[in-house]
Design a protein around this motif. Structure first.
Motif, PDB file in Angstrom:
ATOM      1  N   UNK A 290       0.562  -1.283   0.294  1.00  0.00           N
ATOM      2  CA  UNK A 290      -0.108   0.458   0.214  1.00  0.00           C
ATOM      3  C   UNK A 290       0.475   1.466   0.248  1.00  0.00           C
ATOM      4  N   UNK A 291       1.700   1.848  -1.217  1.00  0.00           N
ATOM      5  CA  UNK A 291       2.642   2.763  -1.180  1.00  0.00           C
ATOM      6  C   UNK A 291       1.486   4.220  -1.361  1.00  0.00           C
ATOM      7  N   UNK A 292       1.014   5.047  -0.415  1.00  0.00           N
ATOM      8  CA  UNK A 292       0.530   5.786  -0.948  1.00  0.00           C
ATOM      9  C   UNK A 292       0.831   7.465  -0.269  1.00  0.00           C
ATOM     10  N   UNK A 293       1.807   6.794   0.369  1.00  0.00           N
ATOM     11  CA  UNK A 293       1.996   8.352   0.748  1.00  0.00           C
ATOM     12  C   UNK A 293       2.865   9.036  -0.550  1.00  0.00           C
ATOM     13  N   UNK A 294       3.713   9.079  -1.073  1.00  0.00           N
ATOM     14  CA  UNK A 294       4.045   9.618  -2.579  1.00  0.00           C
ATOM     15  C   UNK A 294       3.225  10.343  -3.373  1.00  0.00           C
ATOM     16  N   UNK A 295       1.975   9.006  -3.640  1.00  0.00           N
ATOM     17  CA  UNK A 295       1.327   9.617  -4.991  1.00  0.00           C
ATOM     18  C   UNK A 295       0.883  10.236  -5.549  1.00  0.00           C
ATOM     19  N   UNK A 301       1.886  19.970 -13.506  1.00  0.00           N
ATOM     20  CA  UNK A 301       2.564  19.407 -14.708  1.00  0.00           C
ATOM     21  C   UNK A 301       4.500  19.028 -13.624  1.00  0.00           C
ATOM     22  N   UNK A 302       4.704  18.299 -15.718  1.00  0.00           N
ATOM     23  CA  UNK A 302       5.916  17.542 -14.820  1.00  0.00           C
ATOM     24  C   UNK A 302       6.204  16.253 -16.399  1.00  0.00           C
ATOM     25  N   UNK A 303       7.615  16.240 -16.832  1.00  0.00           N
ATOM     26  CA  UNK A 303       8.339  15.898 -17.886  1.00  0.00           C
ATOM     27  C   UNK A 303       7.135  14.293 -17.963  1.00  0.00           C
ATOM     28  N   UNK A 304       7.013  13.427 -17.080  1.00  0.00           N
ATOM     29  CA  UNK A 304       6.265  12.519 -17.097  1.00  0.00           C
ATOM     30  C   UNK A 304       4.376  12.501 -17.262  1.00  0.00           C
ATOM     31  N   UNK A 316       2.754   2.616  -9.918  1.00  0.00           N
ATOM     32  CA  UNK A 316       3.854   1.800 -10.013  1.00  0.00           C
ATOM     33  C   UNK A 316       4.919   2.492  -9.808  1.00  0.00           C
ATOM     34  N   UNK A 317       4.654   3.793 -10.448  1.00  0.00           N
ATOM     35  CA  UNK A 317       6.099   5.188 -10.658  1.00  0.00           C
ATOM     36  C   UNK A 317       5.753   5.255  -9.313  1.00  0.00           C
ATOM     37  N   UNK A 318       4.695   5.312  -8.141  1.00  0.00           N
ATOM     38  CA  UNK A 318       5.390   5.777  -6.633  1.00  0.00           C
ATOM     39  C   UNK A 318       5.469   4.361  -5.855  1.00  0.00           C
ATOM     40  N   UNK A 319       5.079   3.124  -6.156  1.00  0.00           N
ATOM     41  CA  UNK A 319       5.435   1.943  -5.551  1.00  0.00           C
ATOM     42  C   UNK A 319       7.465   2.107  -5.998  1.00  0.00           C
ATOM     43  N   UNK A 320       7.764   2.229  -6.885  1.00  0.00           N
ATOM     44  CA  UNK A 320       9.299   2.310  -7.816  1.00  0.00           C
ATOM     45  C   UNK A 320       9.683   2.957  -6.686  1.00  0.00           C
ATOM     46  N   UNK A 383      14.003  16.031  -5.665  1.00  0.00           N
ATOM     47  CA  UNK A 383      13.531  17.400  -6.647  1.00  0.00           C
ATOM     48  C   UNK A 383      13.216  16.892  -8.267  1.00  0.00           C
ATOM     49  N   UNK A 384      13.572  15.699  -8.738  1.00  0.00           N
ATOM     50  CA  UNK A 384      13.408  15.544  -9.690  1.00  0.00           C
ATOM     51  C   UNK A 384      11.404  15.166 -10.059  1.00  0.00           C
ATOM     52  N   UNK A 385      10.891  14.428  -8.732  1.00  0.00           N
ATOM     53  CA  UNK A 385       9.963  13.979  -8.927  1.00  0.00           C
ATOM     54  C   UNK A 385       8.904  14.436  -7.925  1.00  0.00           C
TER      55      UNK A 385
END
Length: 406
Positions: A290-295, A301-304, A316-320, A383-385
């Motif tokens: 349950x990776x909730x904190x970063x999502x 906006x962002x390049x991704x 999936x990105x938040x989990x990784x 910083x990137x994310x």
């Protein structure tokens, strides 16, 4: 009645021990004198470089292990044949021998060549078997419903059995990379122990298979699970295993050598890792969930953004990202860390394992450089994310400022 077959069987056992050809011995078909003793199995082991025979006395509700030198082992086998069991099966590297004693006392000895499946059981140390880390005849498996009373695998538990062995395999590999096998005592804490499958398995593997002085504690929020596992451990008479009610977020820090936290939800994994680091654990094993904190923190906006607009990709990105940062922080704290796919323990796709083994001392300067580089990478990725806060970093911040981790 002649006792020649029994004498011959005992002599073959003695010869196999002397020649280093002994593989395994099974005594079964108990007589009245056996009481609640169901069977006895024996195999060769090495303890501190010396050869012993490890006997497992399987009772209806518990197992008792005794490691005996060869002379005592031979006396033990002869005594059990004379008074307790009517059937014995001896495996050596070249031969299989069966001794059968009828109700009327008639004795029969059958000898034959070793079957092909006996060869892999050749003389072993007290280390793990190559392909199986636990045996189905262990009493705790029957107590927990993994096997039946005859120590046969329950069909519905086949996947669980595979998962337990996979976990013990990972633990064994971690032990090989640590210095714990020579420790005077090993403290193990399993947070979120649940029904205790892995907690019992760890205890059995560390104490019974490896002969290590381990004390295993299962910590679980649910009182009913604590009572269930505690009662099972008491019925089996398992020393060094107990269960307590508690939460990883609030449990007081205590000496810990191995810290386990599987399927700890969201930031509970961060609290578990922090607990392991604070305790100076040599091994930390986590299976996050349950990776909730970063999502919600990912920039927009962002390049991704065109990719992360899809919910599944964002998850999936938040989990990784969450687990990648956890691994970097463990690296910064002096651990060699791996993140890899692991068999799902509760029939879920959350099958990632974070395994961290404390790094051997390399000198303050090297440790500081390694830690500084890891923290620099953490900041760069955040910083990137656009990540503003990561629970584990927050928990470690005070220790970083006081230079306890670098």
């Amino acid at each position: 009645m002649t006792d020649e077959p029994t004498t011959a069987f005992a002599a073959l056992f003695e010869q196999a021990l002397a020649a280093g050809a002994f593989v395994k011995l099974v005594l079964c078909k108990p007589r009245a004198a056996a009481g609640d003793l169901v069977r006895v199995s024996a195999r060769p082991v090495l303890l501190k470089g010396e050869g012993f025979v490890s006997f497992v006395h399987t009772h209806k509700t518990r197992d008792i292990t005794k490691n005996l030198p060869a002379p005592e082992a031979m006396r033990q086998v002869r005594e059990l044949l004379d008074t307790t069991f009517s059937h014995a099966h001896l495996f050596t590297t070249s031969e299989e021998t069966q001794l059968m004693i009828s109700r009327r006392g008639r004795q029969t000895l059958i000898r034959g060549k070793a079957s092909t499946h006996a060869a892999p059981l050749a003389p072993a140390s007290h280390d793990r078997e190559k392909h199986r880390f636990l045996d189905l005849d262990r009493a705790f498996l029957a107590e927990l419903g993994v096997t039946n009373a005859q120590h046969q695998l329950v069909a519905a538990m086949a996947r669980k059995w595979k998962q337990i062995n996979k976990f013990i395999e990972v633990l064994d590999n971690a032990l090989e990379s640590s210095a714990l096998k020579s420790a005077a005592r090993i403290e193990v804490v399993d947070f979120g122990s649940g029904k205790g499958y892995l907690t019992f398995a760890m205890h059995d593997y560390l104490r019974h298979t490896l002969g290590l002085p381990a004390r295993v504690t299962g910590v679980e929020l649910r009182d009913d699970m604590v009572a269930l596992c505690g009662s099972a451990a008491q019925r089996l008479g398992l020393e060094g295993l107990h269960f307590e009610q508690g939460d990883v977020r609030s449990r007081a820090s205590a000496p810990t050598d191995i810290m386990i936290a599987l399927h700890a939800c969201d930031t509970a994994t961060d609290h578990a890792i922090h607990t392991g680091i604070r305790a100076g654990a040599a091994i930390i094993m986590c299976s996050p969930c349950c990776h909730k904190e970063l999502r919600p923190q990912l920039l927009s906006p962002h390049p991704l953004r065109p990719i992360l607009k899809h919910g599944i990709h964002q998850s999936q990105e938040a989990e990784m990202l969450t687990d990648g940062l956890r691994a970097l922080m463990l690296d910064a704290c002096g651990y060699d860390t791996q993140v890899f796919e692991f068999v799902a323990l509760e029939h879920t796709n959350k099958n990632k394992m974070i395994l961290a083994v404390k790094r051997q001392a390399t000198g303050p300067a090297v440790n500081a450089d390694h830690a500084n580089e890891a923290w620099r990478q953490v900041e760069e990725i955040k910083s990137y994310y656009g990540v503003r806060e990561h629970c584990l970093e927050t928990l470690l911040k005070e220790r970083r400022q006081s230079n306890l981790l670098t």
